[in-house]
Design a protein around this motif. Structure first.
Motif, short mmCIF file in Angstrom:
data_model
loop_
_atom_site.label_atom_id
_atom_site.label_comp_id
_atom_site.label_asym_id
_atom_site.label_seq_id
_atom_site.Cartn_x
_atom_site.Cartn_y
_atom_site.Cartn_z
N LEU A 10 -19.58 58.57 -16.61
CA LEU A 10 -18.29 58.04 -17.05
C LEU A 10 -17.43 59.22 -17.48
N GLY A 35 -30.06 55.22 -20.91
CA GLY A 35 -29.47 56.03 -19.85
C GLY A 35 -28.31 56.89 -20.32
N GLU A 56 -34.02 58.09 -21.48
CA GLU A 56 -33.53 58.66 -20.21
C GLU A 56 -34.72 58.94 -19.28
N ASP A 82 -39.10 55.93 -18.02
CA ASP A 82 -38.47 54.66 -17.62
C ASP A 82 -38.35 53.75 -18.85
N ASN A 103 -24.83 52.46 -20.32
CA ASN A 103 -24.12 52.36 -19.05
C ASN A 103 -25.24 52.31 -18.03
N1 SAM Z 1 -24.43 57.30 -19.94
C1 SAM Z 1 -24.02 58.26 -18.93
C2 SAM Z 1 -22.55 58.11 -18.67
O1 SAM Z 1 -21.99 57.07 -19.06
O2 SAM Z 1 -21.95 59.01 -18.10
C3 SAM Z 1 -24.83 58.08 -17.62
C4 SAM Z 1 -24.76 56.70 -17.01
S1 SAM Z 1 -25.53 56.56 -15.42
C5 SAM Z 1 -24.66 55.17 -14.77
C6 SAM Z 1 -27.08 55.79 -15.72
C7 SAM Z 1 -28.09 56.65 -16.46
O3 SAM Z 1 -29.28 55.86 -16.61
C8 SAM Z 1 -28.52 57.92 -15.72
O4 SAM Z 1 -28.56 58.99 -16.63
C9 SAM Z 1 -29.92 57.59 -15.20
O5 SAM Z 1 -30.72 58.72 -15.02
C10 SAM Z 1 -30.42 56.67 -16.29
N2 SAM Z 1 -31.49 55.75 -15.86
C11 SAM Z 1 -31.59 55.10 -14.67
N3 SAM Z 1 -32.69 54.33 -14.65
C12 SAM Z 1 -33.29 54.48 -15.86
C13 SAM Z 1 -34.47 53.94 -16.43
N4 SAM Z 1 -35.24 53.08 -15.77
N5 SAM Z 1 -34.80 54.32 -17.70
C14 SAM Z 1 -34.01 55.20 -18.39
N6 SAM Z 1 -32.89 55.75 -17.87
C15 SAM Z 1 -32.52 55.38 -16.64
#
Ligand code: SAM
Length: 266
Positions: A10, A35, A56, A82, A103
């Motif tokens: 974002l 995340g 994360e 995860d 997010n």
């Molecule tokens: N919060 C940040 C932003 O708004 O810029 C990143 C958002 S990005 C859409 C989604 C984030 O969720 C990424 O950093 C990704 O690596 C993390 N993510 C995806 N699947 C995940 C999971 N199962 N458990 C933890 N984190 C996860």
């Protein structure tokens, strides 16, 4: 950046501020952020003096968060892996946080929220940025095509409403679909009494198995069909004032509660 993990950062400061404001954080609250990526929202959370636990999955991002972005920040802790696998242990050890936000990538978002609700990890407030379709399902109302098991599960314990839509261009790289920010405020009293919750959720699951089918057919074919006789099911529908030919998407909470009440007294 990995597509697999739904990584779209974002980059719009106004959208970030909107999300932070909608959290209505108070001093020293415990917040889970799902995340964090490289910390776009986390910065705002920490500025509000929240105690942040971030979940994360991406090890590269975790290294940045731990060793560069928030090194020696005492109110920040990171849970690597995860979130669907890691959160239960944190919940068991530390209990439910005051606020949950994130997010979330579309493939994790709805599952993650459903798990929190099913396991009754019920923060006072939750704010999620989700793919529009998932967000619209969470906040859907009866009579809508999007009224579903997820809407009902969420709305038992929360008042759910959209905060704003975020266009693809607010992210890098821009996703193909719009996102929506959804706020969930915990109700003072859940809409379903605790003692009826299991049967209620099972009946709802059955009712929505095949959206195009009638409530009668879905109940007969579902778990309810093996728990209750046809007569019991038909009598209960009648007592609840629900026509057998009705579709589940038209049933609101009072109708669903009447049906479950009738079934528990047959
Ligand atoms: N919060 C940040 C932003 O708004 O810029 C990143 C958002 S990005 C859409 C989604 C984030 O969720 C990424 O950093 C990704 O690596 C993390 N993510 C995806 N699947 C995940 C999971 N199962 N458990 C933890 N984190 C996860």
């Amino acid at each position: 950046m990995s597509k697999k993990f739904g990584q779209n950062f974002l980059i719009s400061p106004s959208a970030r501020q909107r999300i932070i404001d909608s959290l209505r954080l108070q001093e020293s609250q415990r917040v889970w952020e799902i995340g964090p990526g490289i910390g776009a929202l986390t910065v705002g959370l920490l500025e509000s003096n929240a105690h942040v636990t971030a979940f994360e999955i991406d090890h590269g991002f975790c290294t940045i968060l731990r060793e560069e972005a928030f090194v020696e920040i005492s109110n920040f802790s990171l849970v690597e892996g995860d979130v669907l696998k890691t959160w239960p242990e944190v919940y068991q050890n530390e209990g439910c946080p005051d606020v949950i936000c994130g997010n979330l990538p579309y493939n994790v978002g709805s599952i993650c929220i459903a798990r929190f609700l099913e396991k009754q990890c019920l923060s006072e407030r939750m704010v999620y940025t989700l793919q529009k379709e998932v967000g619209d399902r969470l906040s859907a109302k009866p009579g809508s095509k999007l009224w579903s098991t997820l809407s009902i599960l969420a709305q038992i314990d929360y008042e759910v409403s959209p905060v704003c839509t975020i266009k693809g261009g607010a992210f890098f790289p821009p996703p193909n679909v719009d996102s929506v920010v959804i706020q969930m405020q915990k109700r003072a009293n859940p809409l379903v009494p605790v003692q009826s919750r299991t049967l209620f959720l099972q009946v709802v699951n059955d009712l929505f198995t095949q959206r195009r089918k009638t409530v009668r057919n879905n109940l007969l074919r579902g778990k309810s069909g093996s728990m209750f006789t046809r007569e019991m099911l038909f009598d209960s529908l009648e007592k609840a004032g629900i026509p057998e030919s009705e579709r589940a998407e038209n049933l609101d909470f009072p109708a669903l509660l009447s049906l479950v009440k009738a079934l528990s007294t047959v």
